[in-house]
Design a protein around this motif. Structure first.
Motif, mmCIF file in Angstrom:
data_model
loop_
_atom_site.group_PDB
_atom_site.id
_atom_site.type_symbol
_atom_site.label_atom_id
_atom_site.label_comp_id
_atom_site.label_asym_id
_atom_site.label_seq_id
_atom_site.Cartn_x
_atom_site.Cartn_y
_atom_site.Cartn_z
ATOM 1 N N ALA A 1 7.727 10.557 8.099
ATOM 2 C CA ALA A 1 7.127 10.452 9.431
ATOM 3 C C ALA A 1 6.005 9.428 9.501
ATOM 4 O O ALA A 1 5.537 9.110 10.595
ATOM 5 N N SER A 2 5.574 8.905 8.364
ATOM 6 C CA SER A 2 4.376 8.059 8.360
ATOM 7 C C SER A 2 4.488 7.003 7.264
ATOM 8 O O SER A 2 5.263 7.159 6.311
ATOM 9 N N GLY A 3 3.720 5.946 7.401
ATOM 10 C CA GLY A 3 3.500 4.987 6.319
ATOM 11 C C GLY A 3 4.761 4.412 5.702
ATOM 12 O O GLY A 3 5.665 3.924 6.404
ATOM 13 N N ILE A 4 4.827 4.478 4.375
ATOM 14 C CA ILE A 4 5.936 3.881 3.628
ATOM 15 C C ILE A 4 7.260 4.567 3.989
ATOM 16 O O ILE A 4 8.287 3.906 4.191
ATOM 17 N N GLY A 5 7.250 5.900 4.102
ATOM 18 C CA GLY A 5 8.481 6.618 4.442
ATOM 19 C C GLY A 5 8.995 6.232 5.814
ATOM 20 O O GLY A 5 10.206 6.057 6.010
ATOM 21 N N GLY B 1 12.420 13.718 6.899
ATOM 22 C CA GLY B 1 11.879 15.021 6.530
ATOM 23 C C GLY B 1 10.386 14.924 6.342
ATOM 24 O O GLY B 1 9.902 14.012 5.640
ATOM 25 N N ASP B 2 9.637 15.832 6.963
ATOM 26 C CA ASP B 2 8.179 15.762 6.850
ATOM 27 C C ASP B 2 7.586 17.098 7.301
ATOM 28 O O ASP B 2 8.233 17.870 8.013
ATOM 29 N N LEU B 3 6.350 17.317 6.888
ATOM 30 C CA LEU B 3 5.578 18.465 7.381
ATOM 31 C C LEU B 3 5.117 18.247 8.814
ATOM 32 O O LEU B 3 4.891 19.202 9.540
ATOM 33 N N VAL C 1 10.247 19.723 6.748
ATOM 34 C CA VAL C 1 10.362 20.169 5.350
ATOM 35 C C VAL C 1 8.983 20.176 4.712
ATOM 36 O O VAL C 1 8.145 19.336 5.022
ATOM 37 N N ASN C 2 8.776 21.159 3.847
ATOM 38 C CA ASN C 2 7.617 21.147 2.958
ATOM 39 C C ASN C 2 8.185 20.962 1.548
ATOM 40 O O ASN C 2 8.801 21.877 0.994
ATOM 41 N N VAL C 3 7.998 19.784 0.962
ATOM 42 C CA VAL C 3 8.665 19.474 -0.307
ATOM 43 C C VAL C 3 8.174 20.321 -1.479
ATOM 44 O O VAL C 3 8.791 20.318 -2.545
ATOM 45 N N THR C 4 7.056 21.038 -1.291
ATOM 46 C CA THR C 4 6.560 21.886 -2.381
ATOM 47 C C THR C 4 7.212 23.273 -2.365
ATOM 48 O O THR C 4 6.945 24.084 -3.245
ATOM 49 N N ALA D 1 12.774 10.167 -2.284
ATOM 50 C CA ALA D 1 11.777 11.218 -2.550
ATOM 51 C C ALA D 1 10.413 10.551 -2.476
ATOM 52 O O ALA D 1 9.912 10.003 -3.461
ATOM 53 N N ASN D 2 9.848 10.570 -1.275
ATOM 54 C CA ASN D 2 8.688 9.706 -0.996
ATOM 55 C C ASN D 2 7.413 10.455 -0.639
ATOM 56 O O ASN D 2 6.315 9.902 -0.738
ATOM 57 N N ALA D 3 7.524 11.736 -0.257
ATOM 58 C CA ALA D 3 6.328 12.451 0.223
ATOM 59 C C ALA D 3 5.232 12.449 -0.844
ATOM 60 O O ALA D 3 5.501 12.641 -2.035
ATOM 61 N N LEU E 1 -5.593 13.434 -11.230
ATOM 62 C CA LEU E 1 -4.421 14.250 -10.904
ATOM 63 C C LEU E 1 -3.354 13.419 -10.210
ATOM 64 O O LEU E 1 -2.147 13.602 -10.447
ATOM 65 N N TYR E 2 -3.778 12.502 -9.340
ATOM 66 C CA TYR E 2 -2.823 11.583 -8.710
ATOM 67 C C TYR E 2 -2.137 10.756 -9.792
ATOM 68 O O TYR E 2 -0.906 10.598 -9.797
ATOM 69 N N SER E 3 -2.931 10.230 -10.739
ATOM 70 C CA SER E 3 -2.357 9.424 -11.834
ATOM 71 C C SER E 3 -1.382 10.258 -12.658
ATOM 72 O O SER E 3 -0.295 9.783 -13.027
ATOM 73 N N ALA F 1 0.342 12.919 -11.710
ATOM 74 C CA ALA F 1 1.561 13.189 -10.930
ATOM 75 C C ALA F 1 2.442 11.944 -10.872
ATOM 76 O O ALA F 1 3.676 12.033 -11.006
ATOM 77 N N LYS F 2 1.825 10.783 -10.688
ATOM 78 C CA LYS F 2 2.627 9.561 -10.549
ATOM 79 C C LYS F 2 3.185 9.087 -11.893
ATOM 80 O O LYS F 2 4.263 8.495 -11.934
ATOM 81 N N HIS F 3 2.463 9.333 -13.006
ATOM 82 C CA HIS F 3 3.084 9.109 -14.314
ATOM 83 C C HIS F 3 4.301 10.037 -14.447
ATOM 84 O O HIS F 3 5.340 9.655 -14.974
ATOM 85 N N GLY G 1 -1.751 -1.014 -3.576
ATOM 86 C CA GLY G 1 -2.375 -0.674 -2.302
ATOM 87 C C GLY G 1 -1.526 -1.133 -1.117
ATOM 88 O O GLY G 1 -1.130 -2.296 -1.036
ATOM 89 N N THR G 2 -1.235 -0.190 -0.231
ATOM 90 C CA THR G 2 -0.377 -0.447 0.928
ATOM 91 C C THR G 2 -1.047 0.215 2.120
ATOM 92 O O THR G 2 -1.398 1.395 2.048
ATOM 93 N N GLU G 3 -1.197 -0.521 3.201
ATOM 94 C CA GLU G 3 -1.996 -0.013 4.323
ATOM 95 C C GLU G 3 -1.259 1.104 5.053
ATOM 96 O O GLU G 3 -0.320 0.871 5.805
ATOM 97 N N THR G 4 -1.678 2.355 4.798
ATOM 98 C CA THR G 4 -1.105 3.550 5.438
ATOM 99 C C THR G 4 -2.245 4.547 5.637
ATOM 100 O O THR G 4 -3.374 4.287 5.223
ATOM 101 N N ALA G 5 -1.893 5.732 6.188
ATOM 102 C CA ALA G 5 -2.912 6.769 6.353
ATOM 103 C C ALA G 5 -3.506 7.168 5.004
ATOM 104 O O ALA G 5 -4.674 7.536 4.901
#
Ligand code: NAD
Length: 251
Positions: free
Chosen positions: A15-19, A36-38, A62-65, A88-90, A164-166, A168-170, A197-201
């Motif tokens: 619904a937003s940004g890259i997706g 699919g999005d929250l 969808v809530n992907v969690t 799988a982008n969320a 934690l972001y690092s 998860a992304k690893h 870096g990509t300009e999104t929310a």
């Protein structure tokens, strides 16, 4: 590359940004897109905008969690027509004070809101990937099926203030690299995009300004979407990650 005409494509976090850019680009190329999005309002608005311009899209919450939610989402998408492409982008950002808080208090614990970044990016990608491969296997001809996971340059270059972001992304790169072996004897393929870096929310204007002040280019969402669709439509890329960094040095 890029022939997606008539295929059903699922985009989480669509619904937003890259997706949203992936969904819009796929629809413009003739795919039938399931967003699919929250975020119901943004998801419906994007699906309406795409259909108003003469292309095909629908929105499904969808809530992907949440495993039952992801299962229902895939069932709804596959009822549209058999699913061929899954993105799988969320993902969400990290509360960047989390580590400081932990270090400052002897009893500091990681609370559920802190761990939500791992839940959405990693658990969400695991659930989405599992169902993608399940639905691909139902196809009589899975030759055009693919899964693309959104990773990050933080998948390689750990961020000191985003542990934690690092993590998860690893993790999602490990997931994709493992799945490439799972699909190796089939016509299905998998890949990952690793945007800088990509300009999104998620990467707001002040962060864009800070990058630009240091001379670091910022990606457009359409460049990132283009890389995602390139991977999705090229079986030879099985197991590969494309880094999109607008010139930022990452390796
Ligand atoms: P964004 O905030 O614009 O979009 C993310 C979308 O995911 C939102 O629509 C949000 O509602 C949705 N979402 C959040 N939690 C969800 C959940 N539990 N279930 C379903 N949907 C959920 O951010 P973006 O920058 O477009 O992020 C997309 C992906 O790109 C993320 O995985 C992010 O980590 C990754 N990424 C972004 C950047 C960047 O600089 N923007 C860089 C590298 C990687």
């Amino acid at each position: 590359w890029g022939n997606v005409a008539g295929k059903v494509a699922v985009v989480t976090g669509g619904a937003s940004g890259i997706g949203a850019a992936i969904a819009t680009a796929l629809a413009a190329k003739g795919a039938r897109v399931v967003i699919g999005d929250l975020n119901d309002n943004a998801g419906h608005a994007l699906a309406n905008a795409i259909t108003s311009s003469g292309h095909n899209a629908m929105f499904v919450n969808v809530n992907v969690t949440d495993w039952p939610s992801v299962r229902s989402f895939f069932a709804a998408a596959d009822a549209y027509d058999p699913i061929s492409l899954v993105f799988a982008n969320a993902g969400i950002g990290e509360r960047n004070t989390v580590w400081t808080d932990l270090l400052e208090t002897e009893t500091g614990q990681l609370a559920a809101p802190d761990l939500s970044v791992v839940d959405v990016s990693l658990r969400g990608a695991i659930y989405t990937s599992k169902l993608a491969l399940h639905y691909f296997r139902q196809r009589s001809d899975p030759s055009a099926c693919s899964l693309v996971i959104t990773a990050s340059t933080a998948s390689y270059n750990e961020r000191p203030n985003l542990p934690l972001y690092s993590a998860a992304k690893h993790g999602v790169i490990g997931l994709m690299r493992s799945l490439r072996h799972v699909v190796a004897d089939s016509p299905v393929h998998v890949g990952a995009i690793a945007p800088g870096g990509t300009e999104t929310a998620l990467f707001p204007a002040r962060a864009v300004d800070a990058f630009r002040a240091q001379g670091i280019p910022v990606n457009t969402v359409s460049a990132v979407a283009s890389a995602a669709i390139y991977l999705a439509t090229n079986p030879a890329t099985n197991g590969h990650t494309i880094t999109i960094m607008g010139g930022q040095y990452t390796e």
